[in-house]
Design a protein around this motif. Structure first.
Motif, short mmCIF file in Angstrom:
data_model
loop_
_atom_site.label_atom_id
_atom_site.label_comp_id
_atom_site.label_asym_id
_atom_site.label_seq_id
_atom_site.Cartn_x
_atom_site.Cartn_y
_atom_site.Cartn_z
N ASP A 370 0.81 -1.22 0.00
CA ASP A 370 0.00 0.00 0.00
C ASP A 370 0.84 1.27 0.00
N GLY A 371 2.13 1.14 0.27
CA GLY A 371 2.97 2.33 0.30
C GLY A 371 2.79 3.12 1.58
N PHE A 372 2.73 2.42 2.72
CA PHE A 372 2.57 3.10 4.01
C PHE A 372 3.76 2.74 4.90
N TYR A 373 4.34 3.77 5.51
CA TYR A 373 5.51 3.57 6.36
C TYR A 373 5.30 4.35 7.65
N GLY A 374 5.43 3.67 8.79
CA GLY A 374 5.16 4.31 10.07
C GLY A 374 6.21 3.98 11.11
N PHE A 375 6.43 4.93 12.04
CA PHE A 375 7.44 4.74 13.07
C PHE A 375 6.97 5.38 14.37
N HIS A 376 7.17 4.67 15.49
CA HIS A 376 6.87 5.16 16.84
C HIS A 376 8.09 4.85 17.69
N ASN A 383 5.47 13.32 24.48
CA ASN A 383 6.60 13.73 23.65
C ASN A 383 7.17 12.60 22.80
N ASP A 384 6.51 11.46 22.78
CA ASP A 384 6.93 10.39 21.88
C ASP A 384 6.89 10.90 20.43
N VAL A 385 7.73 10.32 19.58
CA VAL A 385 7.80 10.74 18.18
C VAL A 385 7.11 9.70 17.29
N LEU A 386 6.12 10.15 16.53
CA LEU A 386 5.41 9.29 15.59
C LEU A 386 5.55 9.89 14.19
N ILE A 387 5.94 9.07 13.22
CA ILE A 387 6.16 9.55 11.85
C ILE A 387 5.47 8.60 10.88
N ALA A 388 4.87 9.16 9.84
CA ALA A 388 4.25 8.32 8.81
C ALA A 388 4.50 8.93 7.43
N LEU A 389 4.69 8.06 6.44
CA LEU A 389 4.81 8.46 5.04
C LEU A 389 3.85 7.60 4.23
N MET A 390 3.20 8.21 3.24
CA MET A 390 2.27 7.49 2.38
C MET A 390 2.67 7.65 0.92
N ASN A 391 2.56 6.57 0.16
CA ASN A 391 2.96 6.61 -1.24
C ASN A 391 1.88 6.13 -2.20
N ARG A 392 0.80 5.53 -1.68
CA ARG A 392 -0.30 5.03 -2.50
C ARG A 392 0.19 4.10 -3.61
N ASN A 393 0.89 3.07 -3.23
CA ASN A 393 1.40 2.13 -4.23
C ASN A 393 0.29 1.36 -4.93
N ARG A 394 -0.68 0.89 -4.14
CA ARG A 394 -1.67 -0.05 -4.67
C ARG A 394 -2.93 0.65 -5.17
N ARG A 395 -3.39 1.64 -4.44
CA ARG A 395 -4.65 2.30 -4.78
C ARG A 395 -4.38 3.78 -5.02
N HIS A 396 -5.05 4.35 -5.96
CA HIS A 396 -4.81 5.75 -6.32
C HIS A 396 -6.10 6.54 -6.35
N ARG A 397 -6.99 6.18 -5.45
CA ARG A 397 -8.27 6.88 -5.36
C ARG A 397 -8.49 7.31 -3.92
N GLY A 398 -9.43 8.24 -3.71
CA GLY A 398 -9.79 8.62 -2.35
C GLY A 398 -9.14 9.91 -1.94
#
Length: 398
Positions: A370-376, A383-398
């Motif tokens: 799906d092109g989703f990358y997350g980190f906690h 103060n915890d650090v949460l990071i996410a990146l999205m690339n929409r590999n599989r679906r390109h709608r919405g």
């Protein structure tokens, strides 16, 4: 439905569709009430827990408070106190709760006489679920006449669902939309809850159940990637699961196995641990069309039991208790879904620090499908650090 083939002498059957494909393995179901979650064993377990200090007792008190203090702002929202009151009746056998449930169901009835082709279909489906649950849980407290009145509503609902149509339902190649998860789940819950009742259209229900099982299986397979990510965002995920989860668990209770693999496949537990923060506002990582606040309820209770891994449950319980539950700054116990917080909570598992019980919780999610990358980075405070990146590999709608 083309055929039902006996598989063994212990009551298992293979359901085959008109095109010859296997649809599900089923067993003969017990059609007594209650059918939804509350087996006699589980009901006695809940009664035992609410007499002890802790999560169950606090949720139980919150349920009682909610049916007396909650002021619905429209007729639709009366379905929630109806469900809560019916659950309280089942647990306590106090007839006053059944009376409250019936009055709320009557107030909610306008949803079944005013219906249009707009997004009210989603609310109609959610209301149908709650009405079905209330009917099931308070069944033996209702008079025969009351049951008949409610059955008239359910007959009407069944006909509405049969004629229902939208772009998502008509598309044979894409069942990922939240509309599929919500509308088809609401209808399935009604049919499984009411099948066999006097006056219920059982022949119609039989045809629809087979169709709905397949639609929801496709939805589970197409909407959620291996990480549990869905393109519509976390708010939508937390919106769908409080109706999709009950549909899946009710089917399982009725010995229908079609969802078993598809329900346990998405890694929702790890997703929750990566995207929900410990901030007082319940902030969460933003993706899809969702905002950054985890204000939607009913998400974690329904995914506790989509895994048998006790370590995962222990980590998720730790997070739940500190964001929605007894150890949070403002316990909400899932708002309108307090019934789920009471019934699905993993009571017998001790909460454990996520990074110890479930080390993957501090490793990066790398969903290349799906092109989703997350980190906690840790589980300590706001103060915890949460990071996410999205690339929409599989679906390109919405």
């Amino acid at each position: 439905m083309k055929a039902v083939v006996s598989l063994s002498n212990i009551g298992s059957f293979l359901v085959i569709s008109d095109d010859g494909n296997d649809v599900a393995i089923v067993k003969l179901a017990n059609l007594t009430h209650p059918r939804i979650v509350l087996t006699p064993t589980h009901l006695n377990f809940i009664r035992e827990k609410i007499n002890q200090s802790g999560h169950a007792q606090e949720v139980f008190k919150a349920l009682i408070k909610s049916i007396y203090t909650y002021k619905p702002d429209n007729s639709f929202n009366y379905c929630w106190p109806a469900r809560d009151a019916a659950l309280l009746y089942t647990i306590t056998r106090d007839i006053n709760y059944a009376h409250i449930a019936y009055l709320a169901l009557n107030a909610n009835r306008i949803n079944y006489t005013i219906y249009d082709k707009s997004a009210i279909k989603l609310r109609f489906s959610l209301s149908t679920m709650a009405r079905s649950q209330a009917f099931d849980w308070a069944y033996d407290a209702f008079t025969i006449e009351q049951r008949r009145e409610l059955m008239n509503d359910f007959q009407y609902t069944a006909s509405i669902f049969t004629s229902y149509s939208d772009d998502h339902s008509r598309n044979p190649n894409d069942k990922a939309s939240n509309w599929i998860g919500i509308v088809k789940s609401g209808e399935l819950i009604q049919h499984l809850s009411l099948y066999g009742e006097e006056g219920y259209p059982d022949d119609q229900a039989e045809r629809r159940i087979l169709f709905l099982l397949n639609e929801l299986k496709l939805h589970l397979e197409q909407s959620y990637g291996p990480s549990g990510y869905m393109q519509e965002g976390f708010s939508y995920l937390a919106y769908i699961l409080p109706i999709l989860g009950p549909a899946v668990y009710l089917a399982k209770h009725m010995e229908i196995s079609i969802f078993d693999e598809a329900w346990s496949r998405p890694d929702w537990h790890n997703l929750a641990l990566h995207i929900i923060s410990l901030r007082q506002q319940r902030n969460s990582l933003q993706f899809g069309v969702s905002d950054s606040t985890y204000s939607y309820n009913g998400f974690m209770p329904f995914i506790f039991n989509s895994t048998n891994d006790t370590n995962i449950k222990a980590a998720l319980k730790w997070l739940y208790d500190r964001t929605m539950g007894i150890n949070s700054s403002s316990p909400a116990y899932d708002g309108k879904d307090k019934s789920a917080a009471l019934l699905y909570y993993p009571y017998e598992i001790a909460a454990q620090y996520p990074s110890i019980a479930f080390p993957r919780s501090i490793s990066m999610i790398s969903d290349k499908i799906d092109g989703f990358y997350g980190f906690h980075n840790r589980y300590r405070d706001e103060n915890d650090v949460l990071i996410a990146l999205m690339n929409r590999n599989r679906r390109h709608r919405g």
